[in-house]
Design an enzyme around this catalytic site. Structure first.
Site, PDB file in Angstrom:
ATOM      1  N   GLY A 209       9.742 -39.329 -48.389  1.00 40.38           N
ATOM      2  CA  GLY A 209      10.891 -38.485 -48.720  1.00 40.38           C
ATOM      3  C   GLY A 209      12.130 -38.965 -48.004  1.00 40.38           C
ATOM      4  O   GLY A 209      12.200 -40.120 -47.572  1.00 40.38           O
ATOM      5  N   ASN A 210      13.119 -38.110 -47.882  1.00 43.75           N
ATOM      6  CA  ASN A 210      14.345 -38.473 -47.163  1.00 43.75           C
ATOM      7  C   ASN A 210      14.915 -37.217 -46.502  1.00 43.75           C
ATOM      8  O   ASN A 210      14.364 -36.127 -46.640  1.00 43.75           O
ATOM      9  CB  ASN A 210      15.352 -39.132 -48.107  1.00 43.75           C
ATOM     10  CG  ASN A 210      15.685 -38.238 -49.281  1.00 43.75           C
ATOM     11  OD1 ASN A 210      16.257 -37.173 -49.102  1.00 43.75           O
ATOM     12  ND2 ASN A 210      15.301 -38.655 -50.496  1.00 43.75           N
TER      13      ASN A 210
END
Ligand code: CTP
Length: 401
Positions: A209-210
């Site tokens: 993810g981020n």
């Protein structure tokens, strides 16, 4: 619709002035900011201190703030502050002064200085209200596009019964809400918006993810609702409550799920905005079970995720406007322009992590908007709520001038 609206509340000398305190409270409860101006007569019915305490702003009723120092209150500034000038209660005397353009007191000076629309909620005895002079004044005001909130029928302070009581505060707030809705610049427009990150699973407990928090997208959803749009928000995993007033709020995890939601009925939308930080790649092999330490691969084989914004751009119809975001770690202009063209967009909003205060997780942002017509506009560093207002104002200016 009253959220974030600036309501300049004028109070004139009627017994109904006591209800103005409840009205100010009701407008604030619905998210409006309220400032009060009073006629000298109104201060006989309710004190400025009451209204100042309730609204958190000083109340003006006179041109001079301090007679000794000669300090004066700026009626022009106040007149320009409001999104609407609501006079409640409005006496027969004030209605007549508005028609004549009189400037006998501070409130009347604000009236002449204001550029925003004016709305009056008359309050008076039944015979005063039905008098041809009052009715003619109301017709004059109507023809000048002044909003009139009709008084109620019922017992009056005189002991008589009939039409003349100021409308109840909740009714006035509802009336204004509806009035703002009808005038909202994006009324009747459908907007689809992606926000937040996506999580691409490696196994049952891990993902790629981020750091996106969704704050910019959610702030934009609020600003679009306030501009009257029907907003459909598709959000990746974020820790934010649904923005008030959105028509739908779909929560997804992965880019694939975000694409599915974003394509649902896509051609019915007038504006599509991609603020989401979609993961560009996902593990090619995703385990449904948790991988134990000795089962973890040395390297994870990756494959591309679908590009939602590019898909919108390739399928768009002439009536649709598509807006993308570009978060870059350098100044980013070349990259943003390339995305604008490659993804067939109308606008791209560039925010560069090179600017302190811009990017993931912050409460502020600094943007430049590029249009496909070659126009660009650089904005100052602002709160994400204010940036969202700027983006909506920019779209309105270019799409519906
Ligand atoms: N976007 C999208 N779907 C993706 C990737 C990006 O909808 N799979 C959208 C984003 O929401 C944003 C815009 O495309 O509005 C640009 O995203 P960004 O990650 O900056 O660009 P990429 O196209 O992924 O290019 P790169 O990562 O190479 O900069």
């Amino acid at each position: 619709m009253l959220h974030n609206k600036r309501i300049l509340l004028g109070i004139t000398g009627s017994i109904a002035a006591y209800k103005a305190a409840l009205l100010a409270r009701e407008l604030q409860r619905r998210g409006a900011e309220v400032r009060v101006v009073m006629t000298p007569a109104a201060t006989e019915f309710i004190t400025p201190l009451t209204l100042a305490t309730l609204t958190g702003h000083p109340v003006s009723s006179d041109f001079t703030e301090n007679k000794d120092s000669g300090e004066w209150t700026n009626h022009v500034e106040l007149g320009l502050w409001g999104d609407v000038f609501l006079i409640a209660p409005a006496t027969a005397q004030t209605l007549s002064a508005f028609v004549a353009g009189s400037c006998d007191n501070f409130l009347q000076a604000v009236h002449l200085s204001s550029r925003c629309p004016v709305v009056v909620a008359p309050a008076m005895d039944l015979d005063m209200f039905s008098h041809p002079a009052t009715q003619s004044n109301l017709n004059d005001l109507r023809s000048r596009k002044v909003g009139i909130i009709e008084p109620d029928n019922g017992p009056l302070a005189s002991g008589l019964e009939g039409k003349g009581r100021m409308a109840e505060p909740a009714f006035i707030a509802d009336w204004l809400d509806h009035w703002f809705t009808e005038r909202a610049p994006l009324k009747g427009k459908k907007v689809i918006l992606t926000a937040g990150p996506t999580h691409e699973p490696i196994d049952a407990v891990r993902f790629i993810g981020n750091h996106s928090t969704g704050k910019m997208g959610y702030a934009l959803a609020v600003a679009l609702v306030e501009a009257g749009a029907e907003v459909h928000l598709i959000s990746g995993p974020v820790q934010l409550p649904p923005p008030p007033g959105v028509t739908s709020h779909v929560k997804v995890q992965t880019a694939e799920q975000m694409l599915d939601a974003a394509m649902m009925d896509f051609h019915s939308f007038d504006i599509a905005i991609a603020t989401a930080a979609v993961a560009d790649a996902r593990p090619a092999n995703q385990s449904k079970e948790k991988l134990h330490r000795d089962e973890l691969p040395d390297a994870i084989q990756m494959e591309s995720t679908p590009d939602i914004l590019a898909t919108w751009g390739s399928l768009r119809q002439p009536h649709q406007t598509i807006v993308g975001f570009a978060l870059e770690s350098d100044d980013g202009i070349a990259s943003a322009m390339s995305k604008l063209n490659r993804k067939n967009l109308d606008f791209i909003v560039l925010n560069s992590m090179a600017h302190p205060g811009a990017g993931f997780g912050t409460d502020t942002n600094q943007i430049t908007i590029f249009g496909k017509d070659g126009n660009s506009h650089k904005f100052d560093l602002k709160s994400k709520a204010d940036v969202a207002q700027d983006i909506v104002a920019h779209l309105l200016k270019h799409l519906y001038p």
